[in-house]
Design an enzyme around this catalytic site. Sequence first.
Site, PDB file in Angstrom:
ATOM      1  N   GLU A 146      51.638 117.265  43.213  1.00  0.00           N
ATOM      2  CA  GLU A 146      51.290 118.338  42.288  1.00  0.00           C
ATOM      3  C   GLU A 146      49.913 118.048  41.693  1.00  0.00           C
ATOM      4  OE1 GLU A 146      55.370 119.605  40.156  1.00  0.00           O
ATOM      5  OE2 GLU A 146      54.915 117.469  40.004  1.00  0.00           O
ATOM      6  N   ASN A 203      58.964 118.231  37.045  1.00  0.00           N
ATOM      7  CA  ASN A 203      59.512 117.616  35.842  1.00  0.00           C
ATOM      8  C   ASN A 203      59.802 118.628  34.741  1.00  0.00           C
ATOM      9  OD1 ASN A 203      59.941 114.771  36.261  1.00  0.00           O
ATOM     10  ND2 ASN A 203      57.746 114.604  36.573  1.00  0.00           N
ATOM     11  N   HIS A 248      50.209 114.314  40.488  1.00  0.00           N
ATOM     12  CA  HIS A 248      51.529 113.707  40.359  1.00  0.00           C
ATOM     13  C   HIS A 248      52.185 113.492  41.713  1.00  0.00           C
ATOM     14  CE1 HIS A 248      55.965 113.877  39.339  1.00  0.00           C
ATOM     15  NE2 HIS A 248      55.526 112.828  38.687  1.00  0.00           N
ATOM     16  N   SER A 274      53.830 112.071  34.227  1.00  0.00           N
ATOM     17  CA  SER A 274      54.942 112.980  34.498  1.00  0.00           C
ATOM     18  C   SER A 274      55.037 114.088  33.457  1.00  0.00           C
ATOM     19  CB  SER A 274      56.269 112.204  34.512  1.00  0.00           C
ATOM     20  OG  SER A 274      56.271 111.249  35.532  1.00  0.00           O
TER      21      SER A 274
END
Length: 312
Positions: free
Chosen positions: A76, A120, A64, A43
Amino acid sequence: VKAIEVVDFVFEVVTEVLKIKQKVYKKLGENSPEHTIFASNTSTLRITELGEASNRPEQVIGMHFFLPPYRQRGIEIMKGEKTSNKTMEIGVAVGQKLPCLDGKRVIAQLEKESPGFIVNRLLLSAQIYFNWILDQAEENGVSFEQIDADAGDLILIGPCELSDYLGLDTSYNSMKSFEKILSPDFAPGEVLTKLVSEGYLGKKTGKGFYNWIEGKPKIDKSQKAGFFNPEIMMAIQLNEGCKLLEEGIVKGYKIIDDIMLSGTSIPSPFGAGKRNYEKWSNMLNKLATQIGKEYLRPCKLLKSGNFIKMRK
């Protein structure tokens, strides 16, 4: 070790601690076929550092997923400094083929390495404010329930309850990573640090901000304290999105809109931000001065409103 001797593609989902992940990548590099590609679901950590540990940096990408991955369509995908274009192409192709119950996959391919990818970066930047709120609430006798009540209907799940679902150790480790990579302003607050040190990590341990042993917490949304302002969270996220544009991580904010919605079911801040950027810039300046967190100052692209022309 035998399990990876014949694999072509490895998804890594090890806990968000750099040293642990580096040990895993060292073993992967030593024991898997020469052509194997490694994809990290990290993350917040840098793909470049994981690639170096594998001794095959050209074959390591960030990939991700969002929870639950069988329903949330977004993925992602990001390079490290030495990741090859071929590795990226294979990663995108693999991502597109993965089934999802809620429809076709949305792949956000980043132009450059960014700690936290897109989503994130936006969400964790707002944690600076949230951690300050937690510490202020404790000093003033304001409960976690009241903080979540302040979120009202603007946020489906209040920030304390959501943190318990995600795991307080995950939030803590992510902020420590951002503290090192992006700014000291990401240092976890006293309340979060204390809960993690005592082993209260959220729903998975039975206690975090709330006691989960007796079931889902019941939050009376009428019991507001006026401490937490969800509009400030949106302003911080918009500012971080504008920083991604400034840094060339993404070419336009449409990709941010798409991955936020497909990955988290939360609308991107750009929709409301186009109407409120001047107000939000002033809010962020006041907040940065009030809490002493310079990272939250509005960037040039936000203050000018020129991001509006960068949808693409």
